[in-house]
Design a protein around this motif. Structure first.
Motif, PDB file in Angstrom:
ATOM      1  N   PRO A  87       0.908  -1.248   0.100  1.00 14.93           N
ATOM      2  CA  PRO A  87       0.038  -0.207   0.008  1.00 14.93           C
ATOM      3  C   PRO A  87       0.884   1.233   0.244  1.00 14.93           C
ATOM      4  CG  PRO A  87      -0.345  -1.745   1.542  1.00 14.93           C
ATOM      5  CD  PRO A  87       1.032  -2.025   1.081  1.00 14.93           C
ATOM      6  N   VAL A  88       0.116   2.154  -0.931  1.00 13.73           N
ATOM      7  CA  VAL A  88       0.555   3.867  -0.874  1.00 13.73           C
ATOM      8  C   VAL A  88       0.175   4.235  -0.135  1.00 13.73           C
ATOM      9  CG1 VAL A  88       2.042   5.722  -1.783  1.00 13.73           C
ATOM     10  CG2 VAL A  88       2.062   3.455  -2.776  1.00 13.73           C
ATOM     11  N   CYS A  89      -1.349   4.275  -0.083  1.00  6.20           N
ATOM     12  CA  CYS A  89      -2.203   4.667   0.440  1.00  6.20           C
ATOM     13  C   CYS A  89      -2.954   3.701   1.237  1.00  6.20           C
ATOM     14  CB  CYS A  89      -3.401   5.605  -0.106  1.00  6.20           C
ATOM     15  SG  CYS A  89      -5.212   5.956   0.335  1.00  6.20           S
ATOM     16  N   GLU A 112      -5.880  10.885  -7.370  1.00  4.36           N
ATOM     17  CA  GLU A 112      -5.435  11.760  -6.380  1.00  4.36           C
ATOM     18  C   GLU A 112      -6.395  12.539  -5.474  1.00  4.36           C
ATOM     19  OE1 GLU A 112      -2.419  15.706  -5.955  1.00  4.36           O
ATOM     20  OE2 GLU A 112      -2.535  13.954  -7.922  1.00  4.36           O
ATOM     21  N   ALA A 113      -7.168  12.670  -6.596  1.00  2.00           N
ATOM     22  CA  ALA A 113      -8.282  13.564  -6.067  1.00  2.00           C
ATOM     23  C   ALA A 113      -9.692  13.218  -4.991  1.00  2.00           C
ATOM     24  CB  ALA A 113      -9.088  14.353  -6.672  1.00  2.00           C
ATOM     25  N   SER A 114      -9.611  11.615  -5.538  1.00  2.00           N
ATOM     26  CA  SER A 114     -10.765  11.323  -5.013  1.00  2.00           C
ATOM     27  C   SER A 114     -10.150  10.864  -3.755  1.00  2.00           C
ATOM     28  CB  SER A 114     -11.109   9.369  -5.840  1.00  2.00           C
ATOM     29  OG  SER A 114     -11.087   8.907  -4.648  1.00  2.00           O
ATOM     30  N   ILE A 115      -9.103  10.837  -3.327  1.00  2.00           N
ATOM     31  CA  ILE A 115      -8.393  10.050  -2.399  1.00  2.00           C
ATOM     32  C   ILE A 115      -8.809  11.902  -1.093  1.00  2.00           C
ATOM     33  CG2 ILE A 115      -5.668  10.238  -0.148  1.00  2.00           C
ATOM     34  CD1 ILE A 115      -4.893   8.563  -2.743  1.00  2.00           C
ATOM     35  N   ARG A 116      -7.763  12.685  -1.542  1.00  2.00           N
ATOM     36  CA  ARG A 116      -8.153  14.077  -1.515  1.00  2.00           C
ATOM     37  C   ARG A 116      -9.221  13.944  -0.826  1.00  2.00           C
ATOM     38  NH1 ARG A 116      -3.431  17.900  -1.707  1.00  2.00           N
ATOM     39  NH2 ARG A 116      -2.416  17.227  -3.421  1.00  2.00           N
ATOM     40  N   GLY A 125      -8.179   7.710   8.237  1.00  2.00           N
ATOM     41  CA  GLY A 125      -7.519   7.523   9.479  1.00  2.00           C
ATOM     42  C   GLY A 125      -5.968   6.646  10.218  1.00  2.00           C
ATOM     43  N   CYS A 126      -5.289   7.480   8.919  1.00  2.00           N
ATOM     44  CA  CYS A 126      -3.786   7.666   8.561  1.00  2.00           C
ATOM     45  C   CYS A 126      -2.978   7.101   9.850  1.00  2.00           C
ATOM     46  CB  CYS A 126      -3.259   8.917   7.999  1.00  2.00           C
ATOM     47  SG  CYS A 126      -3.911   8.803   6.459  1.00  2.00           S
ATOM     48  N   GLU A 127      -3.133   7.959  11.034  1.00  2.00           N
ATOM     49  CA  GLU A 127      -2.914   7.652  12.392  1.00  2.00           C
ATOM     50  C   GLU A 127      -2.424   6.407  12.907  1.00  2.00           C
ATOM     51  OE1 GLU A 127      -7.053   8.864  13.216  1.00  2.00           O
ATOM     52  OE2 GLU A 127      -5.881   9.662  12.286  1.00  2.00           O
ATOM     53  N   VAL A 128      -3.766   5.667  12.373  1.00  2.00           N
ATOM     54  CA  VAL A 128      -3.929   3.974  12.194  1.00  2.00           C
ATOM     55  C   VAL A 128      -3.675   3.096  11.646  1.00  2.00           C
ATOM     56  CG1 VAL A 128      -4.867   4.468  14.514  1.00  2.00           C
ATOM     57  CG2 VAL A 128      -6.588   4.038  12.711  1.00  2.00           C
ATOM     58  N   ASN A 129      -3.399   3.352  10.379  1.00  2.00           N
ATOM     59  CA  ASN A 129      -3.947   2.669   8.882  1.00  2.00           C
ATOM     60  C   ASN A 129      -1.982   3.048   8.594  1.00  2.00           C
ATOM     61  OD1 ASN A 129      -6.172   1.184   8.982  1.00  2.00           O
ATOM     62  ND2 ASN A 129      -6.862   3.437   8.400  1.00  2.00           N
ATOM     63  N   PRO A 131       1.897   2.981   8.155  1.00  2.00           N
ATOM     64  CA  PRO A 131       2.941   2.930   9.189  1.00  2.00           C
ATOM     65  C   PRO A 131       3.403   4.610   9.770  1.00  2.00           C
ATOM     66  CG  PRO A 131       3.019   1.302   8.632  1.00  2.00           C
ATOM     67  CD  PRO A 131       1.890   2.661   7.481  1.00  2.00           C
ATOM     68  N   GLN A 132       3.255   5.382   8.976  1.00  2.00           N
ATOM     69  CA  GLN A 132       4.426   6.863   9.199  1.00  2.00           C
ATOM     70  C   GLN A 132       3.477   7.705  10.307  1.00  2.00           C
ATOM     71  OE1 GLN A 132       4.553   8.201   4.908  1.00  2.00           O
ATOM     72  NE2 GLN A 132       3.105   9.282   5.617  1.00  2.00           N
ATOM     73  N   GLY A 133       1.945   7.197  10.001  1.00  2.00           N
ATOM     74  CA  GLY A 133       1.304   7.552  11.316  1.00  2.00           C
ATOM     75  C   GLY A 133       1.319   9.059  11.032  1.00  2.00           C
ATOM     76  N   SER A 134       1.044   9.373   9.496  1.00  2.48           N
ATOM     77  CA  SER A 134       0.223  10.473   9.266  1.00  2.48           C
ATOM     78  C   SER A 134      -0.093  10.277   7.784  1.00  2.48           C
ATOM     79  CB  SER A 134       1.720  11.463   9.191  1.00  2.48           C
ATOM     80  OG  SER A 134       3.014  11.166   8.227  1.00  2.48           O
ATOM     81  N   CYS A 135      -0.695  11.149   7.326  1.00  2.00           N
ATOM     82  CA  CYS A 135      -1.243  11.656   6.116  1.00  2.00           C
ATOM     83  C   CYS A 135      -0.482  10.920   4.863  1.00  2.00           C
ATOM     84  CB  CYS A 135      -2.082  12.450   5.437  1.00  2.00           C
ATOM     85  SG  CYS A 135      -2.932  12.465   4.053  1.00  2.00           S
ATOM     86  N   CYS A 136      -1.112   9.495   3.907  1.00  2.00           N
ATOM     87  CA  CYS A 136      -0.357   9.210   2.978  1.00  2.00           C
ATOM     88  C   CYS A 136      -0.203   9.875   1.687  1.00  2.00           C
ATOM     89  CB  CYS A 136      -0.712   7.796   2.534  1.00  2.00           C
ATOM     90  SG  CYS A 136      -2.521   7.719   2.223  1.00  2.00           S
ATOM     91  N   LEU A 137      -1.050  11.237   1.540  1.00  2.00           N
ATOM     92  CA  LEU A 137      -0.832  11.893   0.511  1.00  2.00           C
ATOM     93  C   LEU A 137       0.254  12.638  -0.254  1.00  2.00           C
ATOM     94  CD1 LEU A 137      -3.498  12.101  -1.478  1.00  2.00           C
ATOM     95  CD2 LEU A 137      -3.922  14.203  -0.257  1.00  2.00           C
ATOM     96  N   GLY A 138       1.396  13.079   0.807  1.00  2.00           N
ATOM     97  CA  GLY A 138       1.984  12.743   0.147  1.00  2.00           C
ATOM     98  C   GLY A 138       3.241  11.853  -0.875  1.00  2.00           C
TER      99      GLY A 138
END
Length: 154
Positions: A87-89, A112-116, A125-129, A131-138
């Motif tokens: 996964p990336v997202c 990308e627009a869909s994820i945004r 729920g990036c903080e729990v999904n 592993p970097q604990g933050s948004c994957c959008l980057g």
């Protein structure tokens, strides 16, 4: 199997021992959500853990006295595992292969627009999904940008 690239015997607890580059702090909730039960049983919650993004190092999280490697997590780590199916997202299950396909077929911007839109709607729920604990959008944007320009960094 743990390498020593992020071993805890570091003078500066915020730096990756192998490179000296500062590691990004990861919320405790991320570790609690993603560590395997045996790894979670060893967690010292008072410590600050940081992410080691070095792809050649097995260590994912490090603190002044503990490290957790890729085998200690329930999910593969984007920064550590270069496989197309990783996964990336993490929230919406978009893998490297999905992003590559979208970039090649010209649907990368729509993905990308869909994820945004999901992020803006408060659905991630990036903080729990993640592993970097933050948004994957980057990470998503970086992978799409790279593939669109003919680069492949995995």
């Amino acid at each position: 199997m743990e390498s020593n690239c992020c071993a805890p015997e570091v003078h500066d607890a915020t730096a990756y021992p192998a490179s000296g580059i500062r590691g990004k702090a990861v919320p405790l909730i991320t570790l609690k959500a993603l560590l395997t039960p045996p790894a979670l049983a060893r967690l010292t919650p008072e410590e600050t853990f940081r992410l080691c993004p070095d792809p050649v190092c097995d260590v994912v999280y490090f603190s002044p006295s503990q490290t957790y490697g890729t085998g200690d997590l329930k999910v593969p780590v984007f920064q550590k595992d270069q496989a197309a199916g990783v996964p990336v997202c993490y929230c919406f299950a978009h893998t490297r292969a999905d992003l590559e396909r979208a970039a090649v077929t010209g649907t990368g911007q729509a993905l990308e627009a869909s994820i945004r839109a999901h992020v803006q709607a408060g659905r991630c729920g990036c903080e729990v999904n993640n592993p970097q604990g933050s948004c994957c959008l980057g990470n998503v944007v970086t992978v799409l940008w790279s593939v669109e320009r003919g680069c492949r960094f995995w």
